[in-house]
Design a protein around this motif. Structure first.
Motif, mmCIF file in Angstrom:
data_model
loop_
_atom_site.group_PDB
_atom_site.id
_atom_site.type_symbol
_atom_site.label_atom_id
_atom_site.label_comp_id
_atom_site.label_asym_id
_atom_site.label_seq_id
_atom_site.Cartn_x
_atom_site.Cartn_y
_atom_site.Cartn_z
ATOM 1 N N ALA A 15 0.835 -1.209 0.000
ATOM 2 C CA ALA A 15 0.000 0.000 0.000
ATOM 3 C C ALA A 15 0.869 1.259 0.000
ATOM 4 O O ALA A 15 0.552 2.243 -0.674
ATOM 5 N N LEU A 18 2.237 1.798 -3.479
ATOM 6 C CA LEU A 18 1.201 2.376 -4.348
ATOM 7 C C LEU A 18 0.943 3.841 -3.994
ATOM 8 O O LEU A 18 0.742 4.682 -4.886
ATOM 9 N N VAL A 109 -5.645 1.282 -11.225
ATOM 10 C CA VAL A 109 -5.606 0.395 -10.055
ATOM 11 C C VAL A 109 -6.791 -0.578 -10.096
ATOM 12 O O VAL A 109 -6.634 -1.785 -9.866
ATOM 13 N N TYR A 113 -6.601 -4.749 -10.427
ATOM 14 C CA TYR A 113 -7.241 -5.724 -9.527
ATOM 15 C C TYR A 113 -8.154 -6.662 -10.312
ATOM 16 O O TYR A 113 -8.218 -7.865 -10.025
ATOM 17 N N THR A 130 -0.618 -8.779 -3.409
ATOM 18 C CA THR A 130 0.122 -7.574 -3.816
ATOM 19 C C THR A 130 0.426 -7.547 -5.316
ATOM 20 O O THR A 130 1.008 -6.576 -5.796
ATOM 21 N N VAL A 133 -1.209 -4.599 -7.013
ATOM 22 C CA VAL A 133 -0.514 -3.348 -6.686
ATOM 23 C C VAL A 133 0.739 -3.201 -7.548
ATOM 24 O O VAL A 133 1.051 -2.109 -8.043
ATOM 25 N N THR A 137 1.497 -0.271 -10.176
ATOM 26 C CA THR A 137 2.710 0.553 -10.072
ATOM 27 C C THR A 137 3.388 0.682 -11.430
ATOM 28 O O THR A 137 3.867 1.764 -11.794
#
Length: 221
Positions: A15, A18, A109, A113, A130, A133, A137
């Motif tokens: 997190a 990100l 984002v 997901y 992760t 994420v 990124t």
């Protein structure tokens, strides 16, 4: 140590990675951008060490130290010297305004997901949460390259993309073979030196590193 706690630490560090990506996306000041890149490298380094501990992959400790020395110390130092030598003081211009860019980042984002959902469902790795994420990124780094006019900020976007790719490798397979990681690190370091020399030449010749101004010069010719 409890695996559930380690998984929570891993998610927390993801997190933070990100969060720094979004902070870099919204940042206009070049020095702050370099600092945020260093923080992202630090979170990535700690996360790699945590994954190495969980997976008992000792080569990840070396990867963590390599990330710390290269992306937290050496590359930010090179970028800082570059900014000072080129006398970059004004705020960096963007092709798309910051609020719109942030909305695009949020959409990326959500897309990440959605795209990694099948992989996360099948994976049994502690880092499976992760992976989205890491992909986000990468795409946010690409977005920063596309939406910035200044060449130095585009290079920082490229380096942020490389952070995301390294993070994705750690999340998906507990890291690449050490020899590959060493090769990539050397390539990135050499690229940083080449970019530095290249920027000095451009700045001396055209008195600007704005991609837009360089394109207008090409059109005039």
């Amino acid at each position: 140590m409890n695996l559930q706690l380690l998984a929570q630490i891993n998610s927390f560090l993801a997190a933070l990675v990100l969060l720094t990506s979004f902070a870099m996306l919204s940042q206009r000041k070049i020095n702050s951008l370099v600092t945020l890149f260093a923080w992202q490298g630090l979170f990535l380094s700690i996360n790699t060490a945590v994954v190495g501990f969980v997976a008992a992959k000792h080569h990840l400790y070396i990867s963590s130290l390599l990330t710390l020395s290269l992306k937290v110390i050496l590359l930010p130092y090179i970028l800082h010297v570059l900014v000072v030598r080129l006398k970059i003081r004004k705020e960096m211009e963007t092709i798309v305004n910051i609020p719109t860019t942030m909305l695009i980042g949020i959409a990326l984002v959500i897309f990440s997901y959605h795209l990694t959902a099948p992989v996360r469902e099948m994976s049994t790795l502690i880092t499976r949460s992760t992976l989205a994420v890491a992909l986000a990124t990468v795409m946010i780094g690409l977005l920063m390259m596309i939406t910035r006019k200044h060449a130095v900020t585009q290079i920082i976007g490229f380096l942020a993309m490389e952070n995301g790719l390294f993070f994705a490798a750690t999340s998906a397979t507990y890291g690449m073979p050490l020899v590959v990681e060493l090769g990539v690190a050397l390539d990135v370091l050499i690229a940083a030196f080449i970019f530095g020399i290249f920027f000095f030449q451009i700045s001396t010749t055209f008195d600007s590193l704005s991609v837009e101004q360089m394109e207008s010069l090409r059109e005039d010719n």
